[in-house]
Scaffold this motif. Structure first.
Motif, short mmCIF file in Angstrom:
data_model
loop_
_atom_site.label_atom_id
_atom_site.label_comp_id
_atom_site.label_asym_id
_atom_site.label_seq_id
_atom_site.Cartn_x
_atom_site.Cartn_y
_atom_site.Cartn_z
N THR A 124 0.84 -1.20 0.00
CA THR A 124 0.00 0.00 0.00
C THR A 124 0.88 1.25 0.00
O THR A 124 1.93 1.28 0.64
CB THR A 124 -0.93 0.00 1.22
N VAL A 125 0.42 2.30 -0.71
CA VAL A 125 1.13 3.58 -0.76
C VAL A 125 0.50 4.52 0.28
O VAL A 125 -0.73 4.70 0.32
CB VAL A 125 1.08 4.21 -2.15
N TYR A 126 1.35 5.09 1.13
CA TYR A 126 0.88 5.97 2.20
C TYR A 126 1.47 7.36 2.02
O TYR A 126 2.61 7.52 1.56
CB TYR A 126 1.30 5.42 3.57
N LYS A 127 0.68 8.38 2.36
CA LYS A 127 1.14 9.76 2.37
C LYS A 127 1.64 10.07 3.77
O LYS A 127 0.88 10.03 4.75
CB LYS A 127 0.01 10.70 1.99
N PHE A 144 10.19 0.90 3.75
CA PHE A 144 9.44 1.76 2.84
C PHE A 144 10.33 2.14 1.66
O PHE A 144 11.56 2.14 1.75
CB PHE A 144 8.98 3.05 3.55
N SER A 145 9.66 2.53 0.56
CA SER A 145 10.41 2.99 -0.61
C SER A 145 9.63 4.11 -1.26
O SER A 145 8.38 4.11 -1.26
CB SER A 145 10.62 1.85 -1.61
N HIS A 164 4.93 10.45 -0.74
CA HIS A 164 4.22 9.19 -0.89
C HIS A 164 5.22 8.05 -0.85
O HIS A 164 6.20 8.07 -1.62
CB HIS A 164 3.44 9.18 -2.20
N VAL A 165 4.99 7.07 0.02
CA VAL A 165 5.89 5.92 0.15
C VAL A 165 5.07 4.63 0.07
O VAL A 165 3.87 4.62 0.38
CB VAL A 165 6.66 5.96 1.50
N GLN A 166 5.75 3.60 -0.37
CA GLN A 166 5.11 2.29 -0.48
C GLN A 166 5.65 1.37 0.63
O GLN A 166 6.86 1.31 0.87
CB GLN A 166 5.38 1.66 -1.85
N TYR A 167 4.73 0.66 1.30
CA TYR A 167 5.12 -0.23 2.39
C TYR A 167 5.56 -1.58 1.83
O TYR A 167 4.83 -2.23 1.07
CB TYR A 167 3.95 -0.43 3.38
#
Length: 730
Positions: A662-665, A729-730, A714-717
Motif C-alpha cells: 500500500t502507498v501511504y502519504k 518503505f520505498s 508518498h511511500v510504499q510499504y
C-alpha cells in the motif's frame, strides 16, 4: 646380601573385616492398611550402622528414618532439657527435580521442612523414658515422593518404628495419621492432593488407649462434634500401626539402654533435706497473687540460691547441678499440688479465669492497620501492610510439587525478640524454629477468614513486646483486630487461647484456661486453640505426659470453646466490624487495559519503562492478566500521571498495522545524514527510510531531492526486514 623389606617388623598385618562376618540388624518387613493408604515398613536392609533405621513406603513413595543415640558414659544428671534433635530433610531428587539454589545443591531446610521436623519432635519427645540422659538424633529423609504421598506422616511413623528397633528406651510408642473431609466424608489418610479441597487438615499422633499425644489442625471453622468424630476415626487406624511397631520391637535383636538409677538414689536424701527448707517459703511465694512474672522469678531464684548454698557440700558427692535440678523439680511439684488440691493458681485466678485483657487499635495513623493485644503480661503488636498481588509469595517449584500453596496472598510473620523476656540476644539468625512454628500456627488461624477476592496482598507482622505465655494465640487475636482496623472484610473475627493441664499419678487432673508462662513450665499440656464463634480454625497440642485421655480432651475443648467466646466478646467491644474505608495511606489498586502485543513497550529491556514510571510517579506496574496491567499507586493524582505516561509510551512505541504494497502519504518528521524519518500516521512514532530507498539514483543527502521537514511524501510499504524486524518503505 639380602635386604630386609622396610617396615616388615614395625607394621603388623592389616586385618580386613568382611561384611559377611559383620553383625547387622535382623531384616523385617510388614504391610498394614491405614485408612485409604497401604503402608509397608522395612528395617535391617538400609543404613544398618545406625541404632535404628526403617523405611515407610506407600505406592511409589518412601521415607527413611534413622536413629542414632549415644548414652552418657557417667549416667549424667537428668535435666528439663532432653537432648533430642529431629531433622526432616527434603530431597529434590525424591520428587525428580534439581534444586533451584545457586549451587544446585540442597542447602538449608525450607520452612515446610522445619515445621515437619517440629511435628515429629513434638510427637516423640514426651514418650522417651524419664531419666534417659543420652543424646539422640533422628533424621528423616524422603527417598521418593509424589504429589499424593504424605511425607510428614510417613516420616513420623518411620521414626517411631526406628525407635522401636533401636536402643533408646521409650515409655510408649506413637503412631500418626492425617484426617481430611473429602466429598463431605471424614477420611483417614486421603491422598495429599485431596487436601486442596478439604475444609479440614488434621494430623493426629496417638498412643494406646486412645491417648492423644500431639495434633496439628487447620480448618474452615470446624465444629466441635466434627473435630471429635475425626479424632475417633483417626484412632481406629492408629492401633494398627502400634501393633506393627510392637512386632518390630519384639523381633529386634537390640536391647534397650537401661536407665541409670544412681541419680535417683543420690537425689532421694537431698529431696528430704530440701523439703524442710523450702516447702513453706516456696508455698508462700507461689500463693502470693501480688507477684508478677518478674518478682515471682526473682523470689524463687533467691530462695534457690539460699537452699543450694546451705546444702552444697564441696567435698562430698552433692553437686550444685544436682541441687538445682532437685530444686526445679520441687518447684514444679509444689505448683502442681497447689493447683490440684487448692484449686488456686499462682496469680490468684480460678481454673477457668482469664488474665485482664486490654486492646488498642489504630495505634499509628501512618500504618495501613495496627493493634495491640495485651493479656496479662503478654503483649503483641500487629501491623497490616497492603501491597499489589505481584508481591504475593510464590514458593519454588520443588515446594509446589510437595503440596505448597502456589500463590500466597496472605502471610503472617511472627517475631519474638529477646527483650520480650528481658534477655540478651545471642543469635544472629533472623528467626528460629520456635518463631517459625508460632508464625505458621497464627497464619493458619486467620487464613480461612480472609476473603479470597480481596484485591490486595496482605502481610501481617506480629511482634511480641512482652511475653508471659500464649503469644502465638495473642498473635491470632491481634491479627484479627489489625485487619479489622485496616478495613479487611473478614468472614468472621478470630480469637485464640492456650489451655493447660496439671495431673497426678492417681488420675486427678485440672484443666487451666489462659495458660501463663510458669504454668506452661510446670504443667503437662499446652493446647493452643483458635477459632471464630462458629468453629475452630487452628489447633496445636504439646504434651509432657503419655497422652490425653478422651475425657481430658473433651474437657479441654469445652474450656477452649468457652475461652474463645470470652476473648471474642472483648475484641467485639474494641472493634466490632472492619473499617468502612481504607486509610489515606493505603495504596490504590487499579487496572488498565493493555493488549498483550503492546505490553512489551512497558516490560522489554528488563522492564525499563515500567521502572521509569515507578521512579517518576511512585506507581508500580505489574502484569494483571492477558488483557490488562495492574497499577499500585500512592494516591489518585499519581495514578492519573502513571496512566498518562503509559498511554504516551504506548502511543509512541506501538507498532504500526500496515498493509503490504500500500502507498501511504507521510509527513517528514526529520532529515538525517543517511535518510529521513517519516510519520505514517499522526501521533505515531516516526519510522526511518534510508537514502538508498529514496531514489533509484545514489543519494548523498535527502535535501538533494528537495525534501524538507514538514513536507509530505508518498511511500510504499514493503513489509518488515527479515533480519531486524523494522518496517521497510520505498
Amino acid at each position: 646380601m639380602l635386604r630386609r623389606p622396610l617396615l616388615a617388623a614395625s607394621c603388623p598385618p592389616r586385618r580386613i573385616r568382611s561384611l559377611a562376618t559383620a553383625t547387622f540388624p535382623t531384616q523385617q518387613s510388614a504391610t498394614v492398611t491405614v485408612g485409604e493408604a497401604e503402608v509397608t515398613f522395612r528395617s535391617g536392609h538400609m543404613a544398618r550402622f545406625a541404632d535404628g533405621a526403617v523405611t515407610a513406603e506407600t505406592a511409589d513413595s518412601a521415607v527413611l528414618a534413622t536413629v542414632v543415640s549415644k548414652p552418657k558414659s557417667n549416667g549424667g544428671t537428668p535435666t528439663d532439657f532432653l537432648s533430642l534433635n529431629v531433622d526432616y530433610k527434603q530431597s529434590a531428587a525424591a520428587v525428580g527435580r534439581i534444586p533451584t539454589t545457586y549451587l544446585r545443591r540442597e542447602m538449608q531446610q525450607s520452612d515446610a521442612d522445619i515445621i515437619a521436623s517440629r511435628i515429629i519432635d513434638r510427637s516423640i519427645r514426651p514418650l522417651i523414658a524419664d531419666g534417659y540422659t543420652g543424646t539422640t538424633q533422628i533424621l528423616c529423609k524422603p527417598m521418593a515422593l509424589d504429589e499424593t504421598a504424605d511425607g510428614v506422616v510417613l516420616g513420623l511413623n518411620a521414626a517411631s518404628a526406628a525407635l522401636a528397633v533401636s536402643t533408646v528406651p521409650m515409655r510408649a510408642k506413637v503412631a500418626a495419621v492425617r484426617v481430611g473431609i473429602v466429598d463431605g466424608q471424614i477420611t483417614v489418610n486421603p491422598p495429599m492432593n485431596a487436601f486442596t479441597q478439604s475444609p479440614l487438615n488434621l494430623l493426629v499422633s496417638g498412643s494406646r488407649e486412645k491417648r492423644l499425644v500431639m495434633l496439628e489442625m487447620e480448618g474452615d471453622q470446624i465444629r466441635t462434634e466434627i473435630f471429635l468424630e475425626s479424632i475417633e476415626r483417626a484412632f481406629t487406624q492408629v492401633d494398627k500401626l502400634l501393633d506393627l511397631f510392637d512386632d518390630f520391637e519384639s523381633n529386634s535383636d537390640k536391647e534397650k539402654t537401661p536407665i541409670d538409677s544412681a541419680y535417683a538414689e543420690a537425689a532421694a536424701p537431698i529431696k528430704e533435706a530440701m523439703l524442710d527448707l523450702v516447702n513453706d517459703p516456696l508455698t508462700y511465694i507461689l500463693l502470693d497473687p501480688t507477684h508478677d512474672k518478674t518478682s515471682r522469678d526473682v523470689a524463687i531464684n533467691e530462695l534457690r540460691k539460699s537452699v543450694v548454698d546451705s546444702l552444697y557440700d564441696k567435698e562430698g558427692t552433692t553437686s550444685q547441678s544436682m541441687l538445682n535440678t532437685v530444686f526445679a523439680d520441687h518447684v514444679k511439684s509444689t505448683l502442681r499440688r497447689l493447683t490440684l488440691d487448692l484449686g488456686q493458681r499462682c496469680d490468684g485466678r480460678q481454673h477457668t479465669e482469664f488474665r485482664p485483657i486490654s486492646i488498642q487499635t489504630d495505634v499509628y495513623k501512618r500504618l495501613h492497620g495496627s493493634a495491640i493485644f495485651q493479656r496479662g503480661q503478654s503483649q503483641v503488636m500487629g501491623t497490616v501492610t497492603f501491597d499489589s498481588p505481584a508481591a504475593a509469595f510464590h514458593p519454588d517449584s520443588v515446594a509446589q510439587l510437595l503440596g505448597a500453596q502456589q500463590k500466597k496472598m496472605f502471610m503472617l510473620h511472627y517475631e519474638f525478640p529477646a527483650f520480650a523476656t528481658n534477655e540478651l540476644s545471642t543469635s544472629s539468625r533472623p528467626f528460629n524454629r520456635r518463631e517459625l512454628g508460632h508464625g505458621i500456627l497464627a497464619e493458619k488461624s486467620l487464613k480461612y477468614v480472609v476473603p479470597d477476592d480481596f484485591p490486595y496482598c496482605v502481610r501481617l507482622a506480629c511482634q511480641v513486646l512482652e511475653s508471659n505465655g500464649s503469644t502465638s494465640m495473642a498473635s491470632a487475636c491481634v491479627g484479627s483486630l489489625a485487619m479489622y482496623d485496616a478495613g479487611v472484610p473478614l468472614k468472621a473475627p478470630v480469637a485464640g487461647v492456650a489451655i493447660g493441664m496439671v495431673s497426678n499419678d492417681e488420675g486427678k487432673y485440672a484443666v487451666l484456661t489462659d495458660l501463663a508462662g510458669i504454668e506452661d513450665y510446670a504443667g503437662d499440656m499446652d493446647f493452643k486453640m483458635a477459632g471464630t464463634a462458629r468453629g475452630f480454625t487452628a489447633m496445636q497440642l504439646d504434651l509432657k505426659t503419655l497422652g490425653l485421655t478422651p475425657d481430658q480432651l473433651r474437657d479441654a475443648l469445652v474450656a477452649g470453646r468457652g475461652g474463645l467466646d470470652h476473648v471474642l466478646g472483648k475484641m467485639n467491644e474494641a472493634i466490632d466490624k472492619p473499617r468502612a474505608e481504607f486509610k489515606p495511606t493505603v495504596p490504590i489498586i487499579a487496572t488498565m487495559p493493555v493488549p498483550a502485543h503492546k505490553r512489551n513497550v512497558l516490560f522489554r529491556g528488563a522492564a525499563y519503562n515500567a521502572k521509569l514510571i515507578e521512579a517518576e510517579t511512585g506507581v508500580r506496574v505489574y502484569v494483571e492478566d492477558d488483557e490488562s496491567v495492574g497499577l499500585l499507586a500512592p494516591n489518585k493524582d499519581k495514578l492519573a500521571a502513571a496512566k498518562k505516561m503509559i498511554e504516551t509510551l504506548i502511543e509512541e512505541n506501538t507498532s504500526l498495522d500496515l498493509i503490504f504494497g500500500t502507498v501511504y502519504k507521510c509527513e517528514i518528521a526529520e532529515l538525517a545524514e543517511n535518510g529521513i524519518y517519516v510519520r505514517v500516521r499522526p501521533g505515531t512514532r516516526p519510522v526511518f527510510i534510508p537514502n538508498r530507498n529514496l531514489d533509484t539514483r545514489r543519494v548523498a543527502h535527502a535535501s538533494a531531492l528537495g525534501f524538507k521537514q514538514g513536507d509530505y511524501v508518498h511511500v510504499q510499504y514493503l513489509g518488515r526486514d527479515d533480519a531486524s524486524g523494522q518496517h521497510r518503505f520505498s
